[in-house]
Design an enzyme around this catalytic site. Structure first.
Site, PDB file in Angstrom:
ATOM      1  N   ASP A 101       0.827  -1.206   0.000  1.00 63.81           N
ATOM      2  CA  ASP A 101       0.000   0.000   0.000  1.00 63.81           C
ATOM      3  C   ASP A 101       0.867   1.263   0.000  1.00 63.81           C
ATOM      4  O   ASP A 101       1.971   1.264   0.541  1.00 63.81           O
ATOM      5  CB  ASP A 101      -0.913  -0.019   1.233  1.00 63.81           C
ATOM      6  CG  ASP A 101      -2.075   0.960   1.092  1.00 63.81           C
ATOM      7  OD1 ASP A 101      -2.356   1.408  -0.037  1.00 63.81           O
ATOM      8  OD2 ASP A 101      -2.703   1.274   2.119  1.00 63.81           O
ATOM      9  N   HIS A 115       2.318   3.417  -9.041  1.00 61.21           N
ATOM     10  CA  HIS A 115       2.087   1.984  -9.278  1.00 61.21           C
ATOM     11  C   HIS A 115       3.254   1.372 -10.056  1.00 61.21           C
ATOM     12  O   HIS A 115       3.657   0.236  -9.798  1.00 61.21           O
ATOM     13  CB  HIS A 115       0.765   1.762 -10.016  1.00 61.21           C
ATOM     14  CG  HIS A 115      -0.435   2.173  -9.215  1.00 61.21           C
ATOM     15  ND1 HIS A 115      -0.594   1.828  -7.888  1.00 61.21           N
ATOM     16  CD2 HIS A 115      -1.539   2.903  -9.538  1.00 61.21           C
ATOM     17  CE1 HIS A 115      -1.740   2.327  -7.436  1.00 61.21           C
ATOM     18  NE2 HIS A 115      -2.331   2.984  -8.413  1.00 61.21           N
ATOM     19  N   ASN A 132     -11.162  -2.252  -5.326  1.00 62.54           N
ATOM     20  CA  ASN A 132     -10.391  -1.270  -6.094  1.00 62.54           C
ATOM     21  C   ASN A 132     -11.066  -0.836  -7.405  1.00 62.54           C
ATOM     22  O   ASN A 132     -10.660   0.155  -8.026  1.00 62.54           O
ATOM     23  CB  ASN A 132      -8.965  -1.772  -6.377  1.00 62.54           C
ATOM     24  CG  ASN A 132      -8.053  -1.777  -5.168  1.00 62.54           C
ATOM     25  OD1 ASN A 132      -7.156  -2.611  -5.031  1.00 62.54           O
ATOM     26  ND2 ASN A 132      -8.259  -0.837  -4.239  1.00 62.54           N
ATOM     27  N   ARG A 185      -4.947  -1.844   8.868  1.00 65.63           N
ATOM     28  CA  ARG A 185      -6.161  -2.622   8.578  1.00 65.63           C
ATOM     29  C   ARG A 185      -5.813  -3.650   7.513  1.00 65.63           C
ATOM     30  O   ARG A 185      -4.778  -3.554   6.856  1.00 65.63           O
ATOM     31  CB  ARG A 185      -7.298  -1.712   8.107  1.00 65.63           C
ATOM     32  CG  ARG A 185      -6.968  -0.841   6.916  1.00 65.63           C
ATOM     33  CD  ARG A 185      -8.189  -0.072   6.395  1.00 65.63           C
ATOM     34  NE  ARG A 185      -7.792   0.877   5.379  1.00 65.63           N
ATOM     35  CZ  ARG A 185      -7.521   2.162   5.597  1.00 65.63           C
ATOM     36  NH1 ARG A 185      -7.617   2.657   6.817  1.00 65.63           N
ATOM     37  NH2 ARG A 185      -7.154   2.959   4.608  1.00 65.63           N
TER      38      ARG A 185
END
Ligand code: IPE
Ligand code: IPE
Ligand code: MG
Length: 241
Positions: free
Chosen positions: A19, A36, A67, A193
């Site tokens: 992430d 990315h 996503n 998370r």
């Protein structure tokens, strides 16, 4: 064998929620897709680091079932990046002894990408040094729902009795049925998370939440996290002797 849960054994299966690509790019005034692409370079490095660390299984979260909520251009850019990654990496993955598998629901992925995924799985099927699993259009809840659906069909067909369904049965229907459960789940970018990743499989995983954004996550940091794992006391609900 030493059954002591504190024995300095490394994790056999590491799962990573990669992430922070978007924030990494934005902090440089660049489009999210730039992040990315930088993230994809890290993947190569981390995959290569596994063998010397005796990490036999590496599972990475590439794209979640949630996503799709992103802009059409980010989603399209990611899909094109996955195709590019596969095309570019197939040869070296094959040569370096990496067996690649994909988990997630392929139905919503485009045909060209799915064909490349199938081909990469096939071409690396004989490899056994490192088992790399890439989660694409993957969601833990979706996976459990799809597994339950298949299990229900098996009951309906008379291949399985309802009273025989237990903790050993369900995982056989999960996308990960051939993989051991992850020992260590790492998430970069400071978010604590799990965002629907490996829900069933991570019931007893150790978690490591790291502030580094994924494109900055180095091989050295990976090595540190993997070796720190050996200091953890895993009890699995028992009281150690
Ligand atoms: C992770 O980075 C990669 C994917 C989810 C595809 P993000 O794109 O979520 O980056 P942040 O969290 O917005 O920084
Ligand atoms: C999880 O990251 C999915 C991947 C790393 C592929 P997200 O960035 O999508 O998760 P949230 O939205 O912060 O929970
Ligand atoms: Mg994110």
């Amino acid at each position: 064998m030493d059954a002591d849960s504190t024995s300095l054994k490394g994790p056999r299966h590491v799962a990573i929620i990669m992430d922070g690509n978007g924030r990494w790019a934005q902090s440089r005034g660049r489009p999210r897709l730039f992040g990315h692409h930088a993230g994809a370079k890290r993947v190569k490095e981390i995959v290569r680091a596994c063998k010397p660390l005796e990490v036999k299984y590496l599972t990475i979260f590439g794209f979640s079932t949630e996503n799709w909520k992103r802009t059409q251009s980010e989603v399209a850019g990611l899909m094109s990046l996955f195709r590019q990654y596969i095309r570019k990496e197939t040869r070296s993955l094959k040569k370096e002894g990496v067996r690649v598998r994909f988990i997630g629901d392929r139905v919503r992925l485009d045909e060209k990408l799915v064909a490349l995924m199938d081909e990469l799985e096939l071409l690396t099927a004989e490899n056994d040094d490192v088992h790399l699993t890439i989660a694409l259009n993957y969601g833990g809840r979706d996976e459990v729902a799809r597994a339950t659906r298949r299990l229900a069909f098996d009951i309906q067909a008379g291949n399985l009795l309802p009273q025989d369904v237990d903790e050993e049965t369900l995982p056989k229907y999960l996308d990960t049925y051939v993989l051991p459960d992850p020992d260590l789940v790492i998430r970069t970018s400071g978010e604590a998370r799990i965002s629907n990743f490996l829900l069933w499989q991570s019931a007893y995983a150790e978690y490591e939440f790291i502030d580094t954004l994924w494109p900055d996550f180095s091989e050295e940091e990976f090595r540190k996290v993997v070796s720190a794992f050996g200091m953890r006391k895993r009890r699995f609900g028992a009281v150690p002797a």
